[in-house]
Motif scaffolding. Structure first.
Motif, PDB file in Angstrom:
ATOM      1  N   LEU A  54       0.993  -1.846  -0.036  1.00  0.00           N
ATOM      2  CA  LEU A  54      -0.111   0.460  -0.340  1.00  0.00           C
ATOM      3  C   LEU A  54       0.946   1.776   0.721  1.00  0.00           C
ATOM      4  CD1 LEU A  54      -2.501  -1.219   2.847  1.00  0.00           C
ATOM      5  CD2 LEU A  54      -3.501  -0.567  -0.454  1.00  0.00           C
ATOM      6  N   GLU A 261     -12.037  -2.723  -2.482  1.00  0.00           N
ATOM      7  CA  GLU A 261     -10.945  -3.788  -3.017  1.00  0.00           C
ATOM      8  C   GLU A 261     -10.436  -3.206  -3.178  1.00  0.00           C
ATOM      9  OE1 GLU A 261     -11.552  -4.136  -7.972  1.00  0.00           O
ATOM     10  OE2 GLU A 261     -12.731  -2.426  -7.312  1.00  0.00           O
ATOM     11  N   ARG A 262      -9.514  -2.608  -2.639  1.00  0.00           N
ATOM     12  CA  ARG A 262      -7.797  -2.163  -2.926  1.00  0.00           C
ATOM     13  C   ARG A 262      -7.923  -2.761  -1.740  1.00  0.00           C
ATOM     14  NH1 ARG A 262      -4.006  -2.006  -3.335  1.00  0.00           N
ATOM     15  NH2 ARG A 262      -1.847  -1.251  -2.992  1.00  0.00           N
ATOM     16  N   THR A 265      -7.433  -6.106  -2.820  1.00  0.00           N
ATOM     17  CA  THR A 265      -5.679  -7.328  -3.467  1.00  0.00           C
ATOM     18  C   THR A 265      -4.596  -6.644  -2.753  1.00  0.00           C
ATOM     19  OG1 THR A 265      -5.981  -4.749  -4.282  1.00  0.00           O
ATOM     20  CG2 THR A 265      -7.007  -5.771  -5.808  1.00  0.00           C
ATOM     21  N   SER A 266      -4.310  -5.711  -1.840  1.00  0.00           N
ATOM     22  CA  SER A 266      -3.278  -5.673  -0.834  1.00  0.00           C
ATOM     23  C   SER A 266      -3.639  -6.478   0.041  1.00  0.00           C
ATOM     24  CB  SER A 266      -3.657  -4.178   0.247  1.00  0.00           C
ATOM     25  OG  SER A 266      -2.475  -4.122   0.705  1.00  0.00           O
TER      26      SER A 266
END
Length: 321
Positions: A54, A261-262, A265-266
Motif C-alpha cells: 500500500l 477492493e484496494r 487486492t493488498s
C-alpha cells in the motif's frame, strides 16, 4: 432540488477522489486480543506485507477484552474511511450465540475484505503431564475430570471453543482457568501451573518443537507439515474432532467499495508474499488462496459458521452473560 442534487454530486465526487487517493495516511488494524497471541502473530505478518503493497504504514493495535467483542465493537463504531480495520477469527461467528447483547452485528456492521488463514489447533499439556499419548490422555481426562486444570483465553476465545468441543466429545468436564489472552496462559503452562490447553499452532509450534510442552494431537484431518510427529486427533483415537480457526479482515460497514477492493487486492498480495507464506508455514498454518481472500468468501464463511456455532453453543448451554 437543484441544490440538493448539486450537494449530492459534490459529496460523491469527494468520495471518489478520496478513494482514488487511498491510502493517504497510516492504516490501523485492530486485533481484539492481547499482544503475543496467535491472532496478533498472524496480523503482524500480514500488516507488514500490506504496508509494502500500500505504500503506507499498517499499524497493529491490540484492544483485548470481553472475548474479542471490545475491539470488534470499536471498529464497528469507527469512521468508514478505510483507515481502521479489524482482523478477527472464528469468534466473529460465535459472539452472537455467546452474548445476550452485542454492541454490533457481525454480519451487518462490517464490510468483509477477505479470509486470511485457517489455523489448526493443537491439544497440548505441561511437559511433565502424566499421559504419553492421545489415547492415554483421553483415559486420563475421563478418569480425573475436574481435577485437571484447563487454560483458555476466556469466553469466545479459540482456546475456549476447542476445550468446549473436547470436553463435549469426552463427556467429561475439566476445571477451566480463563486468562487475559493465550500469552499468559502459555506462560503458566510452560511453568507447570496449568495442566492443559488447546491452542492454535501459531502459538504452540515453537514450544512443541523445543520440547517445552507436550503435544498430543492436531485438530486437522491431515498432520501439520511443521509438526510431522504430532498425530491427528483421529489417529489418537478421537474421531470426528476437527477444528480450524479461520481469520478474516474487515472494515466498518459503509466503507467505499473502491477502498474495500484496494484492501482486498493488498491482502491478496500480502498472502502471496513468499516471506509471509514461509512464516505461516513455520507456525503450522498457511495463507488462504486468492479466491478465498475476497469479501464474498468471508461473508459466506461468516454466515455459515454463525449458524453452525449457534447450534453447538446452544446445545452446550454456554453463555458469556
Amino acid at each position: 432540488m437543484f441544490a440538493a442534487a448539486l450537494a449530492a454530486g459534490t459529496a460523491l465526487a469527494a468520495t471518489c477522489v478520496a478513494a482514488q487517493d487511498y491510502p493517504a495516511q497510516p492504516i490501523t488494524i485492530v486485533v481484539p486480543f492481547s499482544a503475543g497471541g496467535p491472532t496478533d502473530t498472524v496480523t503482524r505478518l500480514v500488516a507488514q506485507a500490506m504496508s509494502e503493497d500500500l505504500g503506507q504504514q499498517v499499524v497493529v493495535q491490540n484492544v483485548g477484552g470481553a472475548g474479542g467483542t471490545l475491539g470488534a465493537g470499536q471498529v464497528a463504531a469507527a469512521a468508514n474511511d478505510g483507515y481502521t480495520l479489524l482482523l478477527h477469527h472464528i469468534g466473529m461467528s460465535t459472539a452472537p450465540a455467546l452474548y445476550q447483547s452485542l454492541p454490533f452485528d457481525p454480519q451487518t456492521d462490517f464490510a468483509p475484505i477477505g479470509l486470511v488463514t485457517n489455523v489448526p489447533m493443537t491439544i497440548v499439556a505441561r511437559r511433565d503431564f502424566e499421559p504419553e499419548t492421545m489415547a492415554d490422555l483421553i483415559t486420563h481426562i475421563q478418569e480425573n475430570g475436574e481435577n485437571i486444570t484447563y487454560a483458555n483465553a476466556g469466553i469466545g476465545a479459540a482456546s475456549q471453543l476447542c476445550g468446549l468441543l473436547l470436553m463435549d466429545a469426552l463427556d467429561t468436564r475439566m476445571t477451566e482457568v480463563p486468562y487475559q489472552g493465550t500469552g499468559p496462559a502459555m506462560t503458566d503452562l510452560l511453568g507447570g501451573q496449568i495442566d492443559m490447553m488447546c491452542d492454535q499452532t501459531t502459538n504452540t509450534t515453537s514450544q512443541i518443537l523445543a520440547g517445552e510442552i507436550k503435544a498430543y494431537a492436531v485438530t486437522t484431518p491431515e498432520r501439520v507439515a511443521a509438526l510431522p510427529d504430532v498425530p491427528t486427533a483421529a489417529e489418537g483415537g478421537l474421531e470426528n474432532f476437527e477444528l480450524a480457526i479461520w481469520h478474516g479482515l474487515y472494515a466498518p460497514a459503509g466503507t467505499d467499495p473502491a477502498i474495500v477492493e484496494r484492501l482486498t487486492t493488498s491482502l491478496q498480495a500480502a498472502l502471496a508474499n513468499e516471506t509471509v507464506a514461509q512464516s505461516f508455514a513455520d507456525l503450522g498454518t498457511y495463507p488462504v488462496p486468492a479466491d478465498q481472500a475476497t469479501p464474498d468468501a468471508l461473508a459466506q464463511t461468516l454466515a455459515a459458521q454463525t449458524e453452525l456455532w449457534a447450534e453447538v453453543i446452544a446445545a452446550a448451554g454456554v453463555s458469556a452473560q
